[in-house]
Design a protein around this motif. Structure first.
Motif, short mmCIF file in Angstrom:
data_model
loop_
_atom_site.label_atom_id
_atom_site.label_comp_id
_atom_site.label_asym_id
_atom_site.label_seq_id
_atom_site.Cartn_x
_atom_site.Cartn_y
_atom_site.Cartn_z
N PRO A 193 75.60 -41.29 -32.36
CA PRO A 193 75.20 -42.64 -31.87
C PRO A 193 74.45 -42.39 -30.35
O PRO A 193 74.05 -43.25 -29.91
CB PRO A 193 76.50 -43.23 -31.47
N HIS A 194 74.46 -41.14 -29.73
CA HIS A 194 73.99 -40.92 -28.57
C HIS A 194 72.76 -40.23 -28.69
O HIS A 194 72.26 -39.60 -27.60
CB HIS A 194 75.20 -40.39 -27.67
N LEU A 195 72.02 -40.06 -29.67
CA LEU A 195 70.86 -39.05 -29.74
C LEU A 195 69.64 -39.88 -29.01
O LEU A 195 68.92 -39.01 -28.59
CB LEU A 195 70.58 -38.83 -31.21
N ASN A 196 69.62 -41.26 -29.15
CA ASN A 196 68.54 -41.85 -28.25
C ASN A 196 68.78 -41.28 -26.85
O ASN A 196 67.94 -41.23 -26.07
CB ASN A 196 68.60 -43.37 -28.47
N ASP A 197 69.94 -41.56 -26.18
CA ASP A 197 70.31 -41.28 -24.85
C ASP A 197 69.94 -39.65 -24.43
O ASP A 197 69.50 -39.26 -23.61
CB ASP A 197 71.63 -41.61 -24.47
N ILE A 198 70.32 -38.64 -25.48
CA ILE A 198 70.07 -37.54 -25.31
C ILE A 198 68.51 -37.26 -25.22
O ILE A 198 68.04 -36.37 -24.22
CB ILE A 198 70.88 -36.70 -26.39
N SER A 199 67.93 -37.82 -26.18
CA SER A 199 66.41 -37.27 -26.13
C SER A 199 65.79 -37.95 -25.11
O SER A 199 64.85 -37.41 -24.46
CB SER A 199 65.77 -38.09 -27.47
N LEU A 200 66.16 -39.01 -24.45
CA LEU A 200 65.75 -39.64 -23.12
C LEU A 200 66.05 -38.75 -21.98
O LEU A 200 65.13 -38.47 -21.16
CB LEU A 200 66.27 -41.07 -22.85
N ALA A 201 67.29 -38.11 -21.91
CA ALA A 201 67.64 -37.06 -20.98
C ALA A 201 66.68 -36.07 -21.13
O ALA A 201 66.35 -35.45 -20.01
CB ALA A 201 69.19 -36.68 -21.31
N PHE A 202 66.36 -35.62 -22.34
CA PHE A 202 65.38 -34.28 -22.48
C PHE A 202 64.06 -34.75 -21.73
O PHE A 202 63.54 -33.86 -21.19
CB PHE A 202 65.22 -33.84 -23.79
N VAL A 203 63.70 -35.82 -22.21
CA VAL A 203 62.26 -36.39 -21.46
C VAL A 203 62.33 -36.46 -20.08
O VAL A 203 61.49 -36.06 -19.40
CB VAL A 203 61.67 -37.79 -22.33
N ALA A 204 63.22 -37.11 -19.50
CA ALA A 204 63.39 -37.25 -18.04
C ALA A 204 63.47 -36.02 -17.31
O ALA A 204 62.99 -35.92 -16.28
CB ALA A 204 64.80 -38.16 -17.94
N LEU A 249 58.50 -43.34 -22.20
CA LEU A 249 58.49 -44.16 -23.63
C LEU A 249 57.95 -43.64 -24.73
O LEU A 249 58.42 -43.97 -25.75
CB LEU A 249 57.79 -45.68 -23.20
N TRP A 250 56.78 -43.12 -24.55
CA TRP A 250 55.96 -42.36 -25.95
C TRP A 250 56.56 -41.21 -26.26
O TRP A 250 56.51 -40.84 -27.55
CB TRP A 250 54.69 -42.31 -25.43
N SER A 251 57.05 -40.48 -25.29
CA SER A 251 57.41 -39.10 -26.10
C SER A 251 59.11 -39.04 -26.42
O SER A 251 59.35 -38.25 -27.17
CB SER A 251 57.44 -37.92 -24.73
N GLN A 252 59.77 -39.97 -26.03
CA GLN A 252 61.31 -40.08 -26.51
C GLN A 252 61.36 -40.41 -27.76
O GLN A 252 62.14 -39.63 -28.15
CB GLN A 252 62.15 -41.32 -25.61
N PRO A 253 60.66 -41.07 -28.64
CA PRO A 253 60.69 -41.02 -30.17
C PRO A 253 60.45 -39.87 -30.60
O PRO A 253 61.00 -39.42 -31.58
CB PRO A 253 59.88 -42.42 -30.22
N ILE A 267 50.09 -44.56 -7.07
CA ILE A 267 51.13 -45.83 -7.37
C ILE A 267 51.04 -46.04 -8.78
O ILE A 267 52.09 -46.32 -9.53
CB ILE A 267 50.84 -46.88 -6.49
N LEU A 268 50.07 -46.22 -9.51
CA LEU A 268 49.94 -46.61 -11.06
C LEU A 268 50.54 -45.51 -11.74
O LEU A 268 51.28 -45.68 -12.83
CB LEU A 268 48.64 -46.66 -11.35
N MET A 269 50.25 -44.15 -11.20
CA MET A 269 50.62 -43.10 -12.20
C MET A 269 52.41 -43.00 -11.95
O MET A 269 53.07 -42.82 -12.69
CB MET A 269 50.24 -41.63 -11.56
N CYS A 270 52.89 -43.20 -10.77
CA CYS A 270 54.35 -43.37 -10.48
C CYS A 270 55.24 -44.26 -11.07
O CYS A 270 56.10 -44.12 -11.58
CB CYS A 270 54.57 -43.09 -9.05
N THR A 271 54.31 -45.45 -11.02
CA THR A 271 55.28 -46.77 -11.61
C THR A 271 54.97 -46.99 -13.11
O THR A 271 56.01 -46.92 -13.95
CB THR A 271 54.77 -47.78 -10.93
N PHE A 272 53.69 -46.65 -13.65
CA PHE A 272 53.73 -46.68 -15.00
C PHE A 272 53.34 -45.65 -15.75
O PHE A 272 53.66 -45.46 -17.17
CB PHE A 272 52.43 -47.80 -15.01
N GLY A 273 52.71 -44.75 -15.16
CA GLY A 273 52.45 -43.22 -16.04
C GLY A 273 53.57 -42.73 -16.36
O GLY A 273 53.92 -42.40 -17.64
N GLY A 332 62.45 -35.10 -33.48
CA GLY A 332 62.94 -33.57 -33.52
C GLY A 332 64.30 -33.38 -33.64
O GLY A 332 64.76 -32.57 -34.29
N ILE A 333 65.07 -34.05 -33.05
CA ILE A 333 66.55 -34.00 -33.00
C ILE A 333 67.13 -34.13 -34.21
O ILE A 333 67.87 -33.58 -34.73
CB ILE A 333 67.29 -34.45 -31.81
#
Length: 109
Positions: A16-27, A70-74, A58-64, A79-80
């Protein structure tokens, strides 16, 4: 047999924690390699006037970075989930260790 049983229990526990794990990898990847992204952006906008350069950063740090996460986490999640359940905990632990080594090499720890 005992190790396989523990590994399967761990795989079911982290399911149940795979979404969080994949977000942790990306971050973690974004933190470790964010300076490279900023360097590329700096080269691209170095000829722009001051207000445009500041706006680009500013745009890169806030939105980029948010969009990159957001796009790479899925993709990481996909992959996991395509790793066999028996090997999934081992692969996840190895990936976290590998990211730790990369961060240490870049002096982020």
């Amino acid at each position: 047999m005992f190790i396989l049983d523990v590994n399967l229990r761990l795989a079911h526990f982290i399911q149940p924690h795979l979404n969080d794990i994949s977000l942790a990898f990306v971050a973690t990847c974004l933190v470790v390699y964010g300076d490279k992204v900023n360097g590329i952006l700096k080269k691209m906008v170095s000829s722009w006037f001051f207000v445009a350069r500041v706006s680009a950063f500013i745009l890169m740090c806030t939105f980029g970075y948010g969009l990159l996460a957001l796009w790479s986490q899925p993709l990481v999640y996909w992959g996991i989930t395509h790793v066999d359940l028996i090997y999934r905990p081992t692969v996840i632990i190895f990936c976290f260790c590998f990211l730790g080594v990369l961060a240490e090499r870049k002096r982020h720890l």
